[in-house]
Each structure stands twice: as structure tokens, then as C-alpha cells.
Design an enzyme around this catalytic site. Structure first.
Site, PDB file in Angstrom:
ATOM      1  N   SER A 157       0.855  -1.189   0.000  1.00 17.59           N
ATOM      2  CA  SER A 157       0.000   0.000   0.000  1.00 17.59           C
ATOM      3  C   SER A 157       0.893   1.242   0.000  1.00 17.59           C
ATOM      4  CB  SER A 157      -0.881  -0.018   1.254  1.00 17.59           C
ATOM      5  OG  SER A 157      -1.694   1.106   1.280  1.00 17.59           O
ATOM      6  N   GLY A 158       0.665   2.142  -0.961  1.00 17.54           N
ATOM      7  CA  GLY A 158       1.474   3.368  -1.029  1.00 17.54           C
ATOM      8  C   GLY A 158       2.674   3.263  -1.947  1.00 17.54           C
ATOM      9  N   THR A 162      -1.699   2.291  -8.248  1.00 20.59           N
ATOM     10  CA  THR A 162      -2.815   2.917  -8.981  1.00 20.59           C
ATOM     11  C   THR A 162      -2.296   3.866 -10.057  1.00 20.59           C
ATOM     12  OG1 THR A 162      -4.196   2.704  -7.025  1.00 20.59           O
ATOM     13  CG2 THR A 162      -4.936   4.254  -8.691  1.00 20.59           C
ATOM     14  N   ASN A 206      -0.815   4.898   3.929  1.00 18.46           N
ATOM     15  CA  ASN A 206      -1.055   5.610   2.675  1.00 18.46           C
ATOM     16  C   ASN A 206      -2.294   6.488   2.829  1.00 18.46           C
ATOM     17  OD1 ASN A 206      -1.360   6.376   0.032  1.00 18.46           O
ATOM     18  ND2 ASN A 206      -1.746   4.336  -0.777  1.00 18.46           N
ATOM     19  N   SER A 209      -5.286   5.059  -0.011  1.00 22.12           N
ATOM     20  CA  SER A 209      -5.096   3.620  -0.235  1.00 22.12           C
ATOM     21  C   SER A 209      -6.346   3.006  -0.863  1.00 22.12           C
ATOM     22  CB  SER A 209      -4.803   2.939   1.105  1.00 22.12           C
ATOM     23  OG  SER A 209      -4.719   1.551   0.943  1.00 22.12           O
ATOM     24  N   SER A 210      -6.168   2.257  -1.961  1.00 17.41           N
ATOM     25  CA  SER A 210      -7.298   1.553  -2.587  1.00 17.41           C
ATOM     26  C   SER A 210      -7.717   0.416  -1.664  1.00 17.41           C
ATOM     27  CB  SER A 210      -6.889   0.973  -3.944  1.00 17.41           C
ATOM     28  OG  SER A 210      -6.437   1.986  -4.794  1.00 17.41           O
ATOM     29  N   GLY A 433      -1.846  -4.494  -1.970  1.00 16.96           N
ATOM     30  CA  GLY A 433      -0.723  -5.390  -1.716  1.00 16.96           C
ATOM     31  C   GLY A 433      -0.765  -6.012  -0.332  1.00 16.96           C
ATOM     32  N   GLU A 435      -0.363  -6.794   3.436  1.00 19.88           N
ATOM     33  CA  GLU A 435      -0.504  -5.841   4.546  1.00 19.88           C
ATOM     34  C   GLU A 435      -0.215  -6.507   5.882  1.00 19.88           C
ATOM     35  OE1 GLU A 435      -3.908  -2.678   3.032  1.00 19.88           O
ATOM     36  OE2 GLU A 435      -4.362  -4.068   4.642  1.00 19.88           O
TER      37      GLU A 435
END
Length: 849
Positions: A157-158, A162, A206, A209-210, A433, A435
Site C-alpha cells: 500500500s502506497g 494505482t 497511505n 489507499s485503494s 498489496g 498488509e
């Protein structure tokens, strides 16, 4: 110059040093000088005979493909990436078939239109590594092999997944070639602010974050022009709607709406600032530094309009989101005995919730605190305890949000839909991703399970299939050991695995998280991927491919059941607002429900009807079960395409531009299979062609006498032995030819040169003929024009002469007439004057006389 090596270091991970004393067999240590001139002794493991890694010569440092390094190991890879990132500001590096992308945390001028055109039509190794090069390779392979492609963008994440996915889609939209695809790109890009608003949130890792995965399929016609797109979403983290950890936020849309609550059109929503709502304020801090929620809300509304969402539908969407916030603020009072509770009929949040969704107030008030139980003999209504009511309320909020999310995704797909027949597609997968947090619950378990599956797909493609192919084709090849995470996946999804035991416990009437944990310990204690923490009986550790993660069992059962009571859903179905009612229509009778692959998960609605009816079977499935189904769907799609991998790396946790933390970077490199890729790419044959395909593709390079032979294998052998002098660069298998890296690019260049020469010859002849035809046509036209022009000029001259002669005659006659008249006038006047004068003089004489 002394030999230079890498030695482990607790801060830098690997540190460079020089050997200043020759090493002899049996020495227990090496004498080293570090870069700061310190002298140290480095102990050598005599049993394992493990000497430190050798360092590459400086001339190789900064290579744009890691497989080109002489010494391929972790410190060399880490150092190469660090040098490229910090000294040259290059964020992209190839690693065999994988593109490694490091997030620079600032805007770089490397994505303009002219850069896209520069990469279009180039081979992957011809220019610097770039996301556009991977996109071009996918586009080229789709056209050449006529096979669907996938670009799998993964990372923490981050790490910038994206953004990478967005630029890949921009590339396809630009090189697609026709005018209409720009519209599709505009619509896909317009979907971005909407999907970010409803699917992204601030986490500790993030700010944006998605919290869902998306797979966008970009469709092409037979001429490889973009004709449409379709988005599939996966695994929306619904629990975030009702719970946020410390320093995290709910989905952006809640804060955007609260920030715009003062607008006159939102007066009926009865919203105040986000801090006033339980569902938006659990994380503590409701704002993000540098982000203006009101401004982002304007962009979201503008994007809705671009995608053709009517104003009335937009207002209903905002009403539903506001209603969820009010639902979280209900004041639920427990009765004295603790087995029942109630909501006051004057509760302002309940009143607002009911009016916003257009549902019956008294019904909602009753069924929030009661449930219907059905037995074979009778049906009766039972009160619920405070905790049960809170769980049911949260499940309802999550369900409403999930249905709304589905509706919006479907609407975006309608806007991107095309009736033109799709010939092929390129899919871009952007999914969250791996985590690990301080407290890891059901959501992190699902996310990490998804990443295990993706990693296995990567392993399967890059390692397993590769090596099996060599064996099958009888190519001389030494098998390389690699980490296979199938045992970990089996632990999670196989029979009596973690998910099976969880589903089993959910079916037990008095099942608890604690009982489930005990079953896990009993069943999987011997598994090498499962561990029990020493100090806890309510958590378990899974040894994932990337890291060990400890999961807290509390809440797993409730989140897995995700029970929404049918009575509450029926009230929403009866809403006076058509769109609200439509969101919940046909849920029960739709069979079978699409798993999370077509949006988010279906919800386990506890039916009020007798259990013998099969129509409700799908709703008995747990979230974990549907999660597993949706992952299988995703894997099937990916396995049916040719994958291209982009591994995004997060260089530091502070989100600082161009700062490189070796510890964080190496942790991610170890996790995402980059190092194994290097080993196999450097040693193997990444490109392969069947004899038939190779013959068809490269027959232009063959001599006429060779083509007349019947044995295609022999023709291919003869050609390659002529063109590539080094026999180690290719191998002949039973059905395929295998090439080392770069050889196919060389053959493509020879083929392109041959075509170019033939093209120039054809162009030269055709252009000469066209020019001759054009000249003859021009000459004939010129003669005709001249003939007519000269005739016209002659006629005009004759006319001019006639007119001049006529004008002269007119002038002569006119002048004569004018002068004669003037003379007559003067003569008449003179005669008159003479007559009078003579008369006067005669009279005067007469008088005298």
C-alpha cells in the site's frame, strides 16, 4: 585494486568492504577495510563455506536490467536500484520480465504525450525502462500473437500501483489509433475520482489507499483500436464503513459530503462536520494534510456528470451515503434484563435515516431491534441483545454501502460499454498489496490470502512453467529450487483449512472466535506455515511468502457471517425512492450470485422462510467462501492471458521524495520474487517459438531454395545457424526453439530491416508511377486549360477592338453634334442681337430725322 565484497549490516542491510589480506583455505576470518577506512575482521562459516558476496565492477553499476549484472545477488540488486534511484533519478529498472518501479513521491516529467509516442513501436530493451515500454510490449504481443494480455501491478500500500495502472491505460488510449478511443480514455479517467472517492481511504501506510482491487479490461477491435472498456472490482473492504483503526479514515466520500454539507442542495441531508458521526470519526483525525475534501467532492460530482449519471441519481447516492452516517449515530438503549433493547421513536438520526431512504419509520424502528425466527412448526419474533443489534446495524450499513458501490461500478461499465465486437483485450490489474498492521483482523487475512494467490500465479508463470517447459522440450537445463507457496495456500483454502474451519464454526449455533482458534491449534499445529503465539490463545500466526503475520481471532466469525436480516432488507425494498428500492431488488432470487468479482461480496441474508427452500442457498455462503470463489475467478482470467509484471516498491514510510530506506526496499524485494526472477532469467531462455510460428514469422529472412524444402525444423536450424553465430544463444527443442534474452529482438530487427528494404523498393516504384500518372494528368489538363484560355483571350481582344472602334465613332458623332449645337446657339444669339441692335439704331436715326 583489492577485491570488493558485500557484508551484512543492521542499518544499511549490506555494506561494501575491501579484502586487504589474501584468504587461504581454512582461515576463520577475512580482514576487511570498510568505506569509512575502518579495519574489521569478518568471521567465515567454515562448515557452510559461506564467503561474502562479491561486488560488481563500477562499470556495471546503474545497469537498466538487473539480469545484466555479473554477480547476481541481493546486495548487487539493492545497490543497483539505489544508485539508479538516488543518483540518476531513474525510478524504473528491468528485472528480466519484471519492471521494478520505485515510487518517487513527486511528479516527474516522464509521462507526456511525446514520451508515449517515443515508446510506441519500440522493442522493450531499446529505450530506458518505463511503464510505457511494458504497455507497448503487451500491445505488440496482443497484435502479434493474437492473445489477450494482462498487466499485473502489485506492491505494498502506497507503492504507486494505482498511478502505474493509470499511465498504462493512458498509453493504450493514445496508441489505440482512432478518434473515438479518446472518449473511452476520458471516461476511464473520469471514473478515477469516483472510484477513489467510494473505494479509497486513508490508512496508516497511505493517505489514498485503494481498499478494493480492480481489473480494467480495455477492448480492441481487429485493427487494434480501442473500442471500449470494462471494470471488474474485487474484495471491497466493507468493514471500513463501520470501523476505522486509530489515525485512519473511512472512505473519502463520507468526508467529502460532510465538507460540502453547507451547500443549499444538501440542506435535507442534515449533515454536520465529520467529527459528529460515529462511522466517520473512530480513527481520530478526520482530515488529511494537503487534501481539500470539498474541492475533491466537486471533482467527484463533475466525474458523475461526465459519465452520464443523472442529477436525480447523484442526489439519491448522496442521500444514501448521508443515511449510512445517520444509521451509525442511532441511540440504541438496552433494557434492564439485557436481552432486549430499543430505539426511541423521536431519535432524530432514525427519523433522518428513514426520510432520506424513503422507508417506513415504525417498521425500521421495530426490525432494528427484533428478528424473526422460523421453525418448521411456527414463526415468532425475538428481541435482540444490544451487541446483536449493533452487529446487525453495522451489517446493514455495510450492505447498503456495498450495494451502492455495485450500482456505481455497473453504471461506469455502462458508460464504457460498446456494441462493437471485441477482438482482444488488455487487462490492467490494480489490487491492494500484502498488509501487516499492529492489529490484523479478517480484512488483512483476506488481503494477504489474495496476495498469496497472486504470488503463486507469478511463481507459476516465471518459475514452474518455465522449468517444466525445458524438461518437456528436452532442453539441457539444471532445475533451480524456488520458493513455492502452495503449502501456505493449502493451509488457508484446502479441505479443513483455516477458511473451512471458520465456515464450520459459523454454522455452529453457539460458535465463538475462541472455539475456532482452538480448532486451528488442534488441526494445524504441525503445519510449517502455521504457528501459535506463546502469549495468546485468541490469535494465530501465518507464515506468508512475504512475512509472518499474527491475526487476532476476535471478530472473524461475525465478519465472515456478515448477517443482514431479511426483514430490514424488505423495508429497504419498499422504499418510496425507486433507485433505493432497485438496489435491493432480486437479491434473493438471483441465482447464482456473482461473487465479488463483479463488484463486492453478496451478503449472507438470514432468511425468514423455512430452510428447505433452495432459492436462498447462495445467501448461506459466507464472505470467506465468496472471497475464495472470486479469487478463483480472477486467477482463471489472469491464467487465460499473457501476464506482464510491474512490481512497485515503496522507498520509505515517510512519503519523502527520493529518499531510499534500504531496509524497507529489501523487505519488499524479498517478498515479491524479484531475486528469484533474476536467477532464472539470467540462466534461462525467456523467449520461445514453435517451429511453425517461427517459420511463418521469419520466412522473409530465408533463402528461396530453403523455403522449397518440406522439413520446417531443418529450415529453421539452417536460418538460425546462419544468422546467430553463438550456438549458446538458442536451443532446439522437440516442438519449439528457445532463445536467450535479446535474441528475438535481434531477429525482429533483421526482419524489420528486410521489410523496410522491400517497402522502400515498393514505395520507390509506386511513387514513380504515381508521379508519372500525376504528371500526365497535369500536362493534359494544362494543355486544355491553355487552349481555352488562349481562345478566351483572343475573343476578349476582338471584342475589345470592336468596342474601341464603336466608341471612336460614337465620340466623333457626339463631339460634332455638341460643337454644331454650340455654334448654332452662338449664331442664333448673334443674329438676334444684330437684329435688335440694327432696329434700335434705325429707330434712333428715324427719330432724329
Amino acid at each position: 585494486q583489492y577485491t570488493r565484497v558485500w557484508i551484512p549490516d543492521p542499518d544499511e542491510v549490506w555494506k561494501s568492504a575491501e579484502i586487504i589480506k589474501d584468504y587461504k583455505e581454512g582461515d576463520k576470518s577475512l580482514r576487511l577495510r570498510l568505506e569509512d577506512e575502518t579495519i574489521c575482521e569478518y568471521p567465515v562459516d567454515l562448515h557452510g563455506n559461506e564467503l561474502p558476496f562479491l561486488r560488481n565492477p563500477d562499470i556495471l553499476v546503474g545497469e537498466n536490467d538487473l539480469t545484466a549484472l555479473s554477480y547476481l545477488h541481493e546486495p548487487a540488486v539493492l545497490h543497483n536500484l539505489k544508485v539508479r534511484f538516488l543518483e540518476s533519478n531513474h525510478i524504473y529498472t528491468y528485472c528480466g520480465i519484471v519492471l521494478v518501479a520505485i515510487n518517487p513521491y513527486e511528479q516527474l516529467p516522464i509521462y507526456e504525450q511525446d514520451v508515449i509516442y517515443a515508446y510506441s513501436g519500440q522493442n522493450m530493451g531499446d529505450m530506458d525502462p518505463h511503464i510505457f515500454a511494458v504497455a507497448e510490449e503487451a500491445y505488440k504481443q496482443m497484435a502479434r500473437d493474437e492473445k489477450n494480455q494482462s498487466i499485473i501491478v502489485s506492491g505494498e500500500s502506497g507503492a504507486g500501483k494505482t498511478v502505474s495502472a493509470k499511465y498504462a491505460m493512458r498509453f493504450f488510449a493514445t496508441v489505440g489509433g482512432s478518434a473515438s478511443e479518446t472518449n473511452i480514455e476520458a471516461k476511464v479517467l473520469a471514473s478515477s475520482p469516483i472510484m477513489e472517492a467510494i473505494g479509497n481511504a486513508k490508512t496508516t501506510r497511505n493517505d489514498n489507499s485503494s481498499r478494493f482491487g480492480k481489473y480494467i479490461q480495455i477492448g480492441f477491435d481487429k485493427r487494434y483500436h480501442i473500442i471500449g472498456a470494462n471494470m471488474r472490482t474485487y474484495l471491497l473492504e466493507k468493514s471500513r464503513v463501520v470501523f476505522q483503526a486509530e489515525d485512519e479514515r473511512n472512505y473519502h466520500i463520507f468526508y467529502q459530503l460532510c465538507a460540502s454539507a453547507s451547500l443549499p442542495e444538501f440542506k435535507d441531508l442534515a449533515l454536520t462536520c465529520a467529527e459528529d458521526f460515529f462511522y466517520a470519526s473512530q480513527g481520530g483525525n478526520v482530515s488529511i494534510e494537503g487534501v481539500d475534501d470539498a474541492d475533491d467532492f466537486e471533482k467527484t460530482r463533475h466525474a458523475f456528470t461526465l459519465l452520464g449519471v443523472k442529477e436525480s441519481h447523484q442526489m439519491t447516492i448522496f442521500r444514501i451515503i448521508a443515511a449510512i452516517l445517520h444509521l451509525g449515530n442511532l441511540d440504541i438503549q438496552a433494557e434492564r434484563d439485557g436481552d432486549a433493547c430499543s430505539v426511541s421513536s423521536t431519535d432524530e438520526h432514525l427519523n433522518t435515516f428513514c426520510s432520506l431512504l424513503g422507508v417506513e419509520h415504525s417498521q425500521m424502528q421495530h426490525w432494528l431491534c427484533h428478528r424473526k425466527l422460523v421453525t418448521t412448526a411456527e414463526t415468532y419474533v425475538k428481541s435482540m441483545s444490544l451487541q446483536q443489534v449493533l452487529n446487525a446495524r453495522d451489517a446493514l450499513a455495510k450492505h447498503i454501502y456495498a450495494q451502492l458501490f455495485n450500482w456505481i461500478v455497473q453504471h461506469i461499465n455502462k458508460a464504457l460499454y460498446t456494441t462493437v465486437k471485441q477482438h482482444s483485450f488488455i487487462g490492467v490489474l490494480d489490487i491492494y498489496g500484502f498488509e501487516t498492521f499492529e492489529v490484523n483482523s479478517f480484512e488483512q487475512f483476506c488481503i494477504n490470502y489474495a496476495n498469496e494467490k497472486l504470488q503463486q500465479q507469478f511463481n507459476s508463470h516465471v518459475f514452474k512453467l518455465e522449468q517444466e517447459e525445458y524438461v518437456k522440450e528436452e532442453i539441457p537445463w539444471t532445475l533451480i529450487d524456488f520458493y513455492d507457496n502452495q503449502p501456505c495456500i493449502d493451509l488457508i483454502e484446502a479441505k479443513l483449512g483455516i477458511l473451512d474451519l471458520l465456515d464450520e464454526e459459523c454454522k455452529v449455533p453457539k460458535g465463538t472466535d475462541h472455539n475456532w482458534a482452538q480448532k486451528l491449534y488442534d488441526r494445524h499445529a504441525s503445519s510449517q506455515h502455521f504457528q501459535k503465539p506463546r502469549m495468546s490463545n485468541t490469535s494465530f500466526i501465518v507464515v506468508h511468502f512475504a512475512d509472518k503475520v499474527e491475526y487476532q481471532c476476535e471478530g472473524f466469525l461475525e465478519k465472515n457471517r456478515d448477517t443482514v436480516y431479511e426483514e430490514q432488507i424488505n423495508i429497504l425494498k419498499a422504499s418510496k425512492y425507486q433507485m433505493v428500492a432497485d438496489l435491493f431488488q432480486d437479491e434473493k432470487d438471483s441465482a447464482p450470485a456473482a461473487p465479488m468479482g463483479k463488484g463486492t461480496s453478496k451478503i449472507n441474508i438470514r432468511s425468514a422462510r423455512p430452510v428447505v427452500k433452495a432459492a436462498n442457498k447462495e445467501h448461506k455462503k459466507t464472505v470467506g467462501h465468496q472471497f475464495r470463489n472470486s479469487l478463483h475467478l480472477l486467477m482463471e482470467t489472469l491464467n487465460a492471458t499473457t501476464p506482464h509484471y510491474v512490481r512497485c516498491i515503496k522507498p520509505n514510510d515517510e512519503k519523502l521524495p527520493f529518499k531510499f530506506d534500504p531496509k524497507r526496499a529489501v523487505q519488499q524485494l524479498r517478498a515479491c520474487g524479484v531475486l528469484e526472477t533474476i536467477r532464472i532469467s539470467a540462466a534461462g531462455f525467456p523467449s520461445r517459438w514453435s517451429y511453425h510460428d517461427f517459420f511463418n514469422r521469419y520466412r522473409v529472412l530465408m533463402k528461396k531454395r530453403d523455403i522449397s524444402k518440406n522439413d520446417k525444423k531443418q529450415i529453421c536450424r539452417t536460418l538460425l545457424e546462419d544468422l546467430i553465430k553463438d550456438p549458446d544463444k538458442f536451443q532446439f527443442g522437440r516442438t519449439k526453439i528457445f532463445f536467450r534474452a535479446g535474441q528475438v529482438a535481434y531477429l525482429e530487427k533483421l526482419r524489420a530491416d528486410k521489410f523496410r528494404a522491400a517497402t522502400i523498393m515498393i514505395q520507390k516504384t509506386v511513387r514513380g508511377w504515381l508521379q508519372r500518372v500525376k504528371y500526365q494528368r497535369l500536362k493534359r489538363a494544362a494543355i486544355v486549360i491553355q487552349r481555352y484560355a488562349r481562345g478566351h483571350l483572343a475573343r476578349r481582344l476582338a471584342e475589345h477592338l470592336r468596342r474601341t472602334r464603336a466608341a471612336t465613332v460614337f465620340q466623333k458623332q457626339y463631339r460634332m453634334l455638341r460643337i454644331r449645337r454650340a455654334f448654332q446657339r452662338v449664331r442664333n444669339a448673334t443674329v438676334t442681337i444684330q437684329a435688335f441692335a440694327r432696329g434700335m439704331f434705325v429707330r434712333r436715326v428715324y427719330r432724329k430725322v
